[in-house]
Design a protein around this motif. Structure first.
Motif, mmCIF file in Angstrom:
data_model
loop_
_atom_site.group_PDB
_atom_site.id
_atom_site.type_symbol
_atom_site.label_atom_id
_atom_site.label_comp_id
_atom_site.label_asym_id
_atom_site.label_seq_id
_atom_site.Cartn_x
_atom_site.Cartn_y
_atom_site.Cartn_z
ATOM 1 N N LEU A 96 0.663 -1.277 -0.150
ATOM 2 C CA LEU A 96 0.099 0.042 0.084
ATOM 3 C C LEU A 96 0.833 1.065 0.003
ATOM 4 C CD1 LEU A 96 -2.918 1.237 0.186
ATOM 5 C CD2 LEU A 96 -2.645 1.092 2.495
ATOM 6 N N ALA A 223 -6.161 -4.425 3.183
ATOM 7 C CA ALA A 223 -7.402 -4.705 2.319
ATOM 8 C C ALA A 223 -8.733 -4.615 2.736
ATOM 9 C CB ALA A 223 -6.888 -6.206 1.877
ATOM 10 N N VAL A 226 -10.706 -1.386 2.102
ATOM 11 C CA VAL A 226 -11.407 -0.968 1.151
ATOM 12 C C VAL A 226 -12.865 -0.721 1.052
ATOM 13 C CG1 VAL A 226 -12.131 -2.098 -1.343
ATOM 14 C CG2 VAL A 226 -9.897 -2.509 -0.436
ATOM 15 N N LEU A 247 -13.978 0.023 -10.489
ATOM 16 C CA LEU A 247 -13.599 -0.956 -9.575
ATOM 17 C C LEU A 247 -13.723 -2.227 -10.595
ATOM 18 C CD1 LEU A 247 -15.629 -1.040 -6.180
ATOM 19 C CD2 LEU A 247 -13.122 -1.391 -6.681
ATOM 20 N N VAL A 316 -8.925 5.373 -6.274
ATOM 21 C CA VAL A 316 -8.993 4.293 -5.313
ATOM 22 C C VAL A 316 -9.690 3.249 -6.022
ATOM 23 C CG1 VAL A 316 -9.827 3.838 -3.222
ATOM 24 C CG2 VAL A 316 -8.802 6.006 -3.398
ATOM 25 N N ALA A 317 -10.658 3.365 -6.612
ATOM 26 C CA ALA A 317 -11.537 2.231 -7.085
ATOM 27 C C ALA A 317 -10.738 1.624 -8.339
ATOM 28 C CB ALA A 317 -12.474 2.545 -7.642
ATOM 29 N N THR A 320 -7.688 -0.607 -6.523
ATOM 30 C CA THR A 320 -8.169 -1.573 -5.553
ATOM 31 C C THR A 320 -7.967 -2.962 -5.979
ATOM 32 O OG1 THR A 320 -9.455 -0.145 -4.289
ATOM 33 C CG2 THR A 320 -9.977 -2.378 -3.944
ATOM 34 N N TYR A 323 -4.417 -3.946 -6.436
ATOM 35 C CA TYR A 323 -3.743 -3.959 -5.177
ATOM 36 C C TYR A 323 -4.023 -5.571 -4.668
ATOM 37 C CZ TYR A 323 -3.196 -3.234 -0.226
ATOM 38 O OH TYR A 323 -2.515 -3.435 0.942
ATOM 39 N N LEU A 324 -5.431 -5.802 -4.710
ATOM 40 C CA LEU A 324 -5.826 -7.029 -4.182
ATOM 41 C C LEU A 324 -5.307 -8.299 -4.982
ATOM 42 C CD1 LEU A 324 -9.423 -6.245 -3.274
ATOM 43 C CD2 LEU A 324 -7.622 -6.126 -1.665
#
Length: 407
Positions: A96, A223, A226, A247, A316-317, A320, A323-324
Motif C-alpha cells: 500500500l 485490504a 477497501v 472497480l 482508489v476504485a 483496488t 492491489y488485491l
C-alpha cells in the motif's frame, strides 16, 4: 512473511543480506513515479536496474516473480511490480505504501491539469492543442494494440480468431464486449485445461483453538480498508457510479495499461455519458503524458465528472482490484504460475482484450481524425512510433504543438 525474504544476498550481485527500510523504498518509488516516463516496460527496466543490479534491495528471482505476476494478473504491469516489491518488504502495508508513492505524483498532476482543463477547455488555444494530440493518441493506441496482439496470440489460430471476433464486435457496435472477454478465457480453459469434474474427498484440517476466533493485529491488513474507503462513495449517486464502474474496470484490464481504453470509452462515453468522445480522448492523452501507469487516466476522468472527490474515488476504485490481485493471490500464483488452467484462462482473456483495444481504434479514430491535417498527424506519428523507439509523451507533446500551429 519474514523480512529476510527481501534483499537477501544469496546470489552473486543481489546485494547484502538483510532488508532495506520501507521509508527508503517509498522514497525511491516516489521519485520513480515522478520521472518514470517511457511506458511500463521501461519503468520495470528502471526497477530491475536500480533495485536488483545496482542497490541489491531485492534478489533477481523475487523480482522476476513479480514481473510474471504482473504479466498474468489483470492490471498495469509497472504498478503491479511496484506493489509486489513493497509486498515482499512489509507485506500488505508495504504494498500500500509503495503504491501510494508510485501513483501519487501522477495523481497530483492529473488533478491539477483537470482543474486547468475544466477552467480553460473552451479557449481556442486549448482546443487547438488537443486537436493535434487526439490523432497522435490514436497512433499510440494502434501500436499498442498491434504489440499486444502479436505478444498474446502468437501462432495460435484460436487466439487470433478470438481477437478478430472481439475486434469486429467492438468496431461495429462501438461498445466493449466485457462478457466476451470472460467467455474467451473460459473457452480456452475448457479447450486446453478442462478441470476434472470430480475431486477426491478430503477431510478438512482441524483448526487450532485460537484460529478463526476473531481478527488479530497480525492478521489485519489494509485490504480491509477497501469498504471503508468506498463507503463514503454511497453519499452521492455519481460518486457511487464512478466507484463501481472503476472497480469493475480495474478488474478487467488484461494485457496492458492501454487495454483499459475500450472499457473506459464504453462506460464513460456510451453508457453513463459523463464525457464526450473528444473529452475522453483528451483524458487518454493525459494518461500518456503523465509519468506512472496509464490507468491514472481514471483520476482525470473522475475529476472532470465530479471534481476532486471524483478523482479520488475513481483512482482508489481502479487501483483496488490491482492491489488485491497482488496481496491476496500473489504467493499462491507464484507457486502455481505454471498451472494449465490459469495460463489457459489468461491467454483467452488477454487475446480478447487485444481485439477490443484494436476495435476501439476504429471507433475513436472517427472522432480524432476529421480532416487532412489530423490524418497527417496520425500517419506521421504512426510511422515514427513504428520505425523509431520514441517515448509516447514526446509524440503527444509534439502533436499538441503542431495542433496549435496548424489549427
Amino acid at each position: 512473511m519474514t523480512d529476510s525474504t527481501f534483499g537477501r544476498g544469496d546470489e552473486p550481485g543481489n546485494g547484502p543480506p538483510g532488508t532495506v527500510s520501507l521509508i527508503r523504498l517509498v522514497l525511491y518509488f516516489l521519485r520513480l513515479g515522478t520521472v518514470g516516463f517511457g511506458g511500463p516496460i521501461a519503468t520495470v527496466g528502471y526497477m530491475q536496474r536500480d533495485l536488483v543490479e545496482q542497490r541489491g534491495w531485492i534478489n533477481r528471482k523475487d523480482f522476476l516473480d513479480g514481473v510474471a505476476l504482473g504479466q498474468t494478473m489483470p492490471g498495469p504491469l509497472a504498478a503491479q511490480v511496484a506493489m509486489w516489491v513493497g509486498y515482499l518488504n512489509r507485506g500488505a502495508w508495504g504494498a500500500l505504501a509503495v503504491a501510494a508513492a508510485f501513483i501519487g505524483p501522477a495523481f497530483i498532476i492529473v488533478v491539477v491539469v483537470g482543474a486547468l482543463y475544466t477552467q480553460f477547455s473552451g479557449l481556442p488555444l486549448v482546443q487547438s492543442l488537443f486537436y493535434g494530440i487526439a490523432p497522435a493518441v490514436m497512433a499510440i493506441i494502434t501500436i499498442a494494440g498491434y504489440k499486444l496482439l502479436k505478444l498474446t496470440d502468437r501462432g495460435d489460430w484460436r487466439l487470433w480468431g478470438i481477437s478478430a471476433a472481439v475486434f469486429a464486435v467492438t468496431a461495429i457496435t462501438g461498445s466493449e464486449p466485457v462478457p466476451m472477454i470472460l467467455a474467451a478465457g473460459i473457452m480456452m480453459l475448457m479447450l486446453d485445461a478442462r478441470p476434472p469434474l470430480h475431486r477426491p474427498w478430503r477431510r478438512k484440517p482441524k483448526l487450532p483453538p485460537h484460529a478463526g476466533g476473531g481478527m488479530t493485529l497480525q492478521s489485519w491488513s489494509p485490504a480491509l480498508l477497501v469498504p471503508a474507503l468506498l463507503g463514503p462513495v454511497a453519499a452521492g449517486g455519481t460518486l457511487l457510479a464512478l466507484g463501481l464502474f472503476f472497480l469493475q474496470t480495474g478488474a478487467l484490464v488484461f494485457g496492458s495499461g492501454l487495454a483499459i481504453v475500450p472499457l473506459l470509452r464504453d462506460g464513460v462515453v456510451a453508457q453513463h455519458q459523463w464525457l464526450t468522445q473528444g473529452q475522453f480522448l483528451d483524458a487518454v492523452a493525459m494518461g500518456l503524458i503523465t509519468p506512472g501507469p496509464v490507468v491514472i487516466t481514471a483520476g482525470f476522468i473522475g475529476y472532470l465528472v465530479a471534481g476532486f472527490p471524483g478523482a479520488v474515488t475513481a483512482t482508489v476504485a481502479i487501483f483496488t482490484p490491482i492491489y488485491l490481485a497482488v496481496i491476496i493471490p500473489g504467493r499462491w500464483f507464484i507457486r502455481h504460475r505454471d498451472n494449465k488452467q490459469v495460463k489457459a484462462f489468461v491467454a483467452g482473456a488477454t487475446s480478447a482484450a487485444a481485439g477490443a483495444l484494436s476495435g476501439a481504434v476504429v471507433v475513436l479514430t472517427r472522432e480524432a481524425v476529421t480532416d487532412w491535417i489530423t490524418a497527417a498527424i496520425a500517419l506521421v506519428s504512426l510511422g515514427l512510433l513504428w520505425r523509431f523507439k520514441i517515448n509516447e509523451p514526446y509524440i503527444v507533446i509534439a502533436a499538441g504543438i503542431l495542433g496549435i500551429l496548424l489549427h
